[in-house]
Design a protein around this motif. Structure first.
Motif, PDB file in Angstrom:
ATOM      1  N   GLU A   1       0.853  -1.193   0.000  1.00 32.64           N
ATOM      2  CA  GLU A   1       0.000   0.000   0.000  1.00 32.64           C
ATOM      3  C   GLU A   1       0.889   1.244   0.000  1.00 32.64           C
ATOM      4  O   GLU A   1       1.861   1.331   0.744  1.00 32.64           O
ATOM      5  CB  GLU A   1      -0.888   0.000   1.240  1.00 32.64           C
ATOM      6  N   TRP A   2       0.522   2.215  -0.837  1.00 35.63           N
ATOM      7  CA  TRP A   2       1.278   3.468  -0.950  1.00 35.63           C
ATOM      8  C   TRP A   2       0.318   4.644  -0.965  1.00 35.63           C
ATOM      9  O   TRP A   2      -0.765   4.545  -1.533  1.00 35.63           O
ATOM     10  CB  TRP A   2       2.094   3.500  -2.245  1.00 35.63           C
ATOM     11  N   THR A   3       0.749   5.751  -0.377  1.00 30.53           N
ATOM     12  CA  THR A   3       0.066   7.014  -0.610  1.00 30.53           C
ATOM     13  C   THR A   3       0.769   7.619  -1.819  1.00 30.53           C
ATOM     14  O   THR A   3       1.990   7.620  -1.899  1.00 30.53           O
ATOM     15  CB  THR A   3       0.137   7.957   0.613  1.00 30.53           C
ATOM     16  N   CYS A   4      -0.001   8.090  -2.778  1.00 27.48           N
ATOM     17  CA  CYS A   4       0.543   8.567  -4.049  1.00 27.48           C
ATOM     18  C   CYS A   4       0.396  10.089  -4.113  1.00 27.48           C
ATOM     19  O   CYS A   4      -0.712  10.615  -4.032  1.00 27.48           O
ATOM     20  CB  CYS A   4      -0.186   7.906  -5.214  1.00 27.48           C
ATOM     21  N   TRP A   5       1.513  10.762  -4.251  1.00 26.58           N
ATOM     22  CA  TRP A   5       1.577  12.218  -4.230  1.00 26.58           C
ATOM     23  C   TRP A   5       1.998  12.707  -5.603  1.00 26.58           C
ATOM     24  O   TRP A   5       2.907  12.147  -6.225  1.00 26.58           O
ATOM     25  CB  TRP A   5       2.588  12.671  -3.188  1.00 26.58           C
ATOM     26  N   ARG A   6       1.370  13.775  -6.045  1.00 28.71           N
ATOM     27  CA  ARG A   6       1.619  14.348  -7.374  1.00 28.71           C
ATOM     28  C   ARG A   6       2.139  15.766  -7.219  1.00 28.71           C
ATOM     29  O   ARG A   6       1.559  16.584  -6.493  1.00 28.71           O
ATOM     30  CB  ARG A   6       0.311  14.347  -8.161  1.00 28.71           C
ATOM     31  N   LEU A   7       3.224  16.062  -7.915  1.00 31.85           N
ATOM     32  CA  LEU A   7       3.790  17.411  -7.930  1.00 31.85           C
ATOM     33  C   LEU A   7       3.852  17.881  -9.375  1.00 31.85           C
ATOM     34  O   LEU A   7       4.527  17.271 -10.202  1.00 31.85           O
ATOM     35  CB  LEU A   7       5.190  17.433  -7.315  1.00 31.85           C
ATOM     36  N   THR A   8       3.122  18.941  -9.684  1.00 31.57           N
ATOM     37  CA  THR A   8       3.193  19.522 -11.023  1.00 31.57           C
ATOM     38  C   THR A   8       4.316  20.549 -11.055  1.00 31.57           C
ATOM     39  O   THR A   8       4.724  21.090 -10.020  1.00 31.57           O
ATOM     40  CB  THR A   8       1.874  20.217 -11.400  1.00 31.57           C
ATOM     41  N   ARG A   9       4.777  20.823 -12.244  1.00 32.23           N
ATOM     42  CA  ARG A   9       5.812  21.839 -12.396  1.00 32.23           C
ATOM     43  C   ARG A   9       5.302  23.181 -11.869  1.00 32.23           C
ATOM     44  O   ARG A   9       6.029  23.905 -11.179  1.00 32.23           O
ATOM     45  CB  ARG A   9       6.225  21.960 -13.862  1.00 32.23           C
ATOM     46  N   ALA A  10       4.055  23.527 -12.156  1.00 31.16           N
ATOM     47  CA  ALA A  10       3.492  24.808 -11.704  1.00 31.16           C
ATOM     48  C   ALA A  10       3.467  24.898 -10.180  1.00 31.16           C
ATOM     49  O   ALA A  10       3.804  25.936  -9.606  1.00 31.16           O
ATOM     50  CB  ALA A  10       2.088  25.000 -12.273  1.00 31.16           C
TER      51      ALA A  10
END
Length: 187
Positions: free
Chosen positions: A163-172
């Protein structure tokens, strides 16, 4: 996937990140040998050689792993890895990161991530981070970069589904959060 160098050499005045080599085993274990480094991590025994060696073998075999070197001492102080997320094969992820506890406190981790994110954002519009649900330290550090928790998933990132928490980082979001990010050329 777009052509992307998973194992670049990246440098700043304080750090050098270069591809992990088989000959780095002892030096990386020295950086990982403090039990406190792994206290909040799911692999709490990774400071022990018996737990570290299989981890090192996975990092070396998988590719994309960078040794983090303190340029002042020329000593390996940790590692981090670029990899293709199994649930987002058109993207790139950064993970499997750890630093010697002497280098905790933000400055080194932030500089390491600046180098890696600058490299990633030359090719990708977003970067993913997969963090164990119990790893609160990494979750806080990732949020400080400007990443947002996107979803939870069971993914096989290192040979066993977990199980993972999935984090998203956009360039903006990164640029809005970090003045140094603005120096990265747009692509």
């Amino acid at each position: 996937m777009t052509a992307f160098d998973l194992a670049p050499t990246l440098e700043s005045p304080a750090l050098r990140l270069r591809p992990l080599a088989a000959s780095d085993r002892d030096a990386l274990h020295a950086a990982a040998s403090d039990p406190g480094t792994w206290a909040g991590h799911p692999a709490r025994d990774r400071h022990l050689r018996a737990a570290f060696d299989p981890y090192f073998d996975v990092l070396l075999k998988a590719g994309g792993t960078l040794a983090v070197i303190d340029r002042a001492s020329n000593r390996i102080i940790g590692a981090s890895r670029f990899y293709v997320p199994p649930d987002r094969p058109e993207s790139i992820a950064i993970g499997f990161t750890f630093l010697d506890r002497a280098h905790w406190g933000g400055a080194v981790n932030r500089e390491m991530k600046r180098l890696m994110l600058a490299h990633a954002f030359q090719t990708f519009p977003e970067v993913w981070f997969h963090i164990a649900p119990t790893n609160l330290r990494s979750r806080r550090a990732t949020a400080k970069l400007g990443a947002l928790h996107d979803h939870d998933a069971v993914l096989d990132l290192a040979g066993m589904p977990a199980e993972w928490t999935c984090w998203r980082l956009t360039r903006a979001a990164w640029e809005a959060n970090d003045d140094a990010a603005r120096a990265v050329p747009a692509r």
